[in-house]
Design an enzyme around this catalytic site. Structure first.
Site, mmCIF file in Angstrom:
data_model
loop_
_atom_site.group_PDB
_atom_site.id
_atom_site.type_symbol
_atom_site.label_atom_id
_atom_site.label_comp_id
_atom_site.label_asym_id
_atom_site.label_seq_id
_atom_site.Cartn_x
_atom_site.Cartn_y
_atom_site.Cartn_z
ATOM 1 C CB SER A 46 -12.533 -40.259 -37.817
ATOM 2 O OG SER A 46 -13.691 -40.841 -38.357
ATOM 3 C CG HIS A 50 -14.445 -37.846 -30.464
ATOM 4 N ND1 HIS A 50 -15.080 -37.139 -31.449
ATOM 5 C CD2 HIS A 50 -14.204 -39.079 -30.985
ATOM 6 C CE1 HIS A 50 -15.229 -37.893 -32.525
ATOM 7 N NE2 HIS A 50 -14.689 -39.083 -32.270
ATOM 8 C CE LYS A 252 -18.829 -38.567 -31.574
ATOM 9 N NZ LYS A 252 -19.096 -40.002 -31.354
ATOM 10 C CB SER A 341 -16.858 -43.051 -32.101
ATOM 11 O OG SER A 341 -16.559 -41.722 -31.797
#
Length: 483
Positions: A46, A50, A252, A341
């Site tokens: 992505s 973060h 997420k 992630s």
């Protein structure tokens, strides 16, 4: 030659560790089985840095995410990979999602994330520019330190700095076996055997297979596939922050976000599968992404799709943290595994963590006095006019545009072929210069890049690959060469 440290894998994890170790007087080897760096999870994700509110407090994920996010911002400024701190929103409806969003806020505060704020009305959300969200969205967690980046540029910047400072990178060099005798590891590869005092396993979805070469397998990697849409630049202003859905047990959710190059990215879904090598989009998977995305941003125009892609992330079942451990049965063998992630966000912190672990394990560190900083070249289209003119006057290749969609010059492509970690394929050029990233996806510039590779690298036509080894663009000659 016997190396002090050998790193297996040149994704974001291995590249960042190599960068950190290159600051010291150590002999370091990086072995990558693909023909380029960042070829697996790093290039197909992505592209989000973060903020760090999601991992559970006290975990390695929480600590390394927050540190890595800060380091990424600092290093992007001088390494010159594309990075924008645009902030993120976890959106929801107060009645259904308010309790979880408040819990994420509390978790972020415990993790040390700066600037977190809960937006408690629709008006507050629209006041920061988000007017295209679903009508029932009236509650959100705002994380201003979240950012977007170009993940393959980021990995390339780190590994290039490592190479410039003496790290040896070998591509097309898979590790097929590891043997340890005394304090020395022998790593078997198609290029021959390499000896090393320490080994760091950064092999991504293959990390469990590498681990099993030295001990009874300590963990098992399960690949989870995510599918994406990359939409055209006319969709790039639909949202102005990274838009996350309220998270669930599988992740997420499907995000909607601008990219650093002005497009819009939508995805991923999450689907476990057995094939770690072949990662393909499916009509069902993409339909799932569309259905979930419009719950956040109903006006996404999927007809403006430029490209679809899919990537694997490495998960360890029933283990909700990064698996960063020294082998319990094979000293000096370190695993950096289960890097899902926020792995990209934590990248630079992995390097710091590796140094701490190696020092504790007995490796002696002396800082280099002549460390060199290397910055990725600025895209010509992003230069000031006077700088463009000077560059073109020095080298006319920069005046010849090869990629019309992205305005990429021949000079930039030639520079990519002679950089510290040079491109060797059409997609390798694409990752370094953006040639082929535009609306036509290389339909215009692809043949021209092919010719440049052939002439500049003196390659036979059937040795020019689109991307991975074996993806020949031309496989046979159909006309007689009359020159």
């Amino acid at each position: 030659m016997k190396y002090d440290v050998t790193i297996i894998g040149a994704g974001i994890t291995g590249s960042c560790i190599a960068f950190e170790l290159s600051k010291y007087d150590l002999s370091v080897l990086v072995l990558e089985k693909e023909n380029d760096v960042s070829m697996k999870t790093t290039k197909a994700n992505s592209a989000i840095i973060h903020a760090g509110y999601d991992p559970k407090p006290g975990t390695k994920m929480a600590r390394l995410n927050v540190l890595g996010s800060k380091l990424t911002k600092e290093n992007a400024a001088w390494m010159n990979f594309h990075y924008k701190q645009i902030g993120s929103l976890v959106i929801g409806n107060k009645e259904k999602d308010g309790e979880l969003i408040d819990a994420l806020f509390d978790r972020g505060v415990k993790n040390g994330v700066e600037g977190l704020k809960v937006l408690k009305t629709r008006e507050e959300i629209e006041a920061i520019g988000e007017k295209n969200l679903a009508p029932d969205v009236n509650y959100a967690l705002f994380a201003p330190t979240a950012a977007i980046c170009s993940p393959w540029e980021m990995a390339l910047a780190y590994i290039s700095n490592a190479v410039v400072n003496g790290v040896t990178l070998k591509r097309n060099c898979p590790v097929t076996g590891i043997h340890k005798e005394g304090d020395t590891f022998t790593l078997k590869t198609p290029e021959g055997d390499f000896e090393s005092e320490y080994v760091i396993n950064c092999a991504g979805v293959d990390a469990d297979d590498v681990d099993s070469m030295v001990e009874k397998k300590a963990f098992t990697i399960k690949a989870v596939k995510g599918e994406y849409y990359l939409l055209d630049k006319d969709q790039g202003d639909l949202v102005h922050h990274v838009i996350f859905q309220t998270p669930s047990k599988v992740g997420k959710g499907v995000l909607v976000s601008p990219t650093v190059h002005g497009n819009l990215i939508v995805g991923p879904n999450a689907q476990g599968h057995d094939d770690k090598e072949e990662v393909r989009n499916t009509s069902a998977g993409l339909a799932d992404v569309r259905t979930k995305a419009v719950r956040s941003v109903p006006s996404v125009n999927f007809f403006d799709n430029v490209r679809n892609f899919a990537g694997n992330r490495a998960t360890i079942e029933d283990y909700d943290d990064f698996y960063i451990e020294e082998s319990k049965t094979c000293p000096h063998f370190l695993n950096f595994a289960g890097i899902k992630s926020p792995g990209l966000s934590s990248g630079p912190a992995f390097g710091k963590e590796a140094v701490v672990m190696l020092k504790k394990d007995g490796l002696v560190f002396h800082e280099k006095k002549d460390y060199k900083r290397y910055s990725l070249p600025t895209f010509v289209k992003e230069m000031k006019e006077e700088d463009k003119e000077k560059l073109i006057a020095t080298n006319p290749h920069y005046a010849r545009i090869i990629c019309r969609c992205e305005t990429i010059s021949e000079g930039e492509i030639l520079a990519a072929l002679h950089s510290p970690v040079p491109a060797t394929t059409i997609d390798g050029v694409k990752r370094r210069t953006n040639a082929g990233m535009g609306r036509c996806q290389g339909g215009f510039c692809g043949p021209k890049v092919f010719d440049i590779l052939k002439e500049e690298l003196h390659l036979p036509f059937d040795h020019i690959y689109q991307d991975r080894e074996g993806s020949q663009v031309v496989v046979s000659q159909t006309k007689e060469n009359r020159e």
